[in-house]
Design an enzyme around this catalytic site. Structure first.
Site, mmCIF file in Angstrom:
data_model
loop_
_atom_site.group_PDB
_atom_site.id
_atom_site.type_symbol
_atom_site.label_atom_id
_atom_site.label_comp_id
_atom_site.label_asym_id
_atom_site.label_seq_id
_atom_site.Cartn_x
_atom_site.Cartn_y
_atom_site.Cartn_z
ATOM 1 N N CYS A 1 -1.242 5.026 -5.626
ATOM 2 C CA CYS A 1 -1.937 4.191 -4.873
ATOM 3 C C CYS A 1 -2.162 2.953 -5.495
ATOM 4 C CB CYS A 1 -3.583 4.747 -4.597
ATOM 5 S SG CYS A 1 -4.701 3.725 -3.819
ATOM 6 N N THR B 1 0.891 -1.238 -0.050
ATOM 7 C CA THR B 1 -0.071 -0.022 0.039
ATOM 8 C C THR B 1 0.920 1.151 0.010
ATOM 9 O OG1 THR B 1 -1.545 1.399 1.354
ATOM 10 C CG2 THR B 1 -0.122 -0.412 2.742
#
Length: 231
Positions: A197, A83
């Protein structure tokens, strides 16, 4: 080959890409029936998202430190946090687990420098675009000028990530919005675009804007393999 410790589940859709891309790269590098040595701890993303939304980053850090410790016990030689946003607590994870952690901004920054670029646009969650932990690392360690969209467009990007991409929804209308925003950043001088992202790669491809696109999921996975195969 080193054993990779993946902290995933944020969201599981992008963690799936990590697992696939790492193994494909190992196969390409070593041939035959080779695959990566991986231990994976996948968190409940609803829990992490709650901590993010309420600014409880200490509790989020505790959750990911626990995941890292479990991976260490399982034999991981180094950690990969699947992430971008939760690299806000990367230092806490590394210091408490006592294993090296491959920072996604470092892998990305190195790639941008190799490409010879100085000014880049950043797409990501509101936390990644608005807070300093990611942009400052790119600026201070890699000399990059990082541009972000305006406040309205940051909200659009953030909402599409959490309300669509993290739920596995990939909509053509949302892709058009991202393309519009990327075009705006290019007009502001961005020489490249960071897909900051790990879910954005589900929506945006390398040819969806006029400048070079840096897919942080792919870059992070490639660097993971490089470290796993290093002596």
């Amino acid at each position: 080959m080193k054993t990779i410790g993946l902290i995933g589940g944020m969201s599981w859709e992008s963690t799936l890409l990590y697992y696939q891309q790492i193994n494909e790269s190992i196969k390409q590098s070593l041939g035959g029936l080779h695959s990566a040595k991986i231990v994976l701890y996948s968190v409940d993303f609803a829990e992490i998202e709650h901590y993010q939304t309420h600014g409880q980053w200490d509790l989020a850090a505790q959750c990911l430190v626990d995941a890292g410790k479990r991976l260490k016990l399982a034999g991981a030689d180094f950690l990969v946090l699947c992430t971008n946003t939760m690299h806000k607590v990367a230092n806490e994870i590394e210091s408490h687990v006592h294993l090296p952690l491959l920072h996604i901004a470092d892998a990305t920054g190195e790639r941008i420098v190799q490409a010879g670029l100085k000014k880049v646009g950043l797409l990501g969650t509101a936390f990644t675009m608005e807070q300093s932990f990611y942009k400052d690392r790119l600026a201070k360690q890699y000399g990059l000028d990082v541009l972000t969209p305006n406040s309205d467009d940051r909200k659009i990007i953030h909402d599409i990530i959490y309300n669509e991409l993290c739920l596995g929804k990939v909509l053509p209308s949302s892709k058009k919005e991202y393309q519009r925003i990327m075009s705006y950043l290019v007009q502001q001088g961005a020489e490249g675009i960071i897909l900051g992202c790990t879910e954005i790669t589900l929506l945006v491809g390398l040819n969806d804007t006029t400048v070079k696109v840096f897919d942080t999921t792919a870059i992070h996975a490639e660097k993971t393999v490089e470290i796993a195969l290093s002596i």
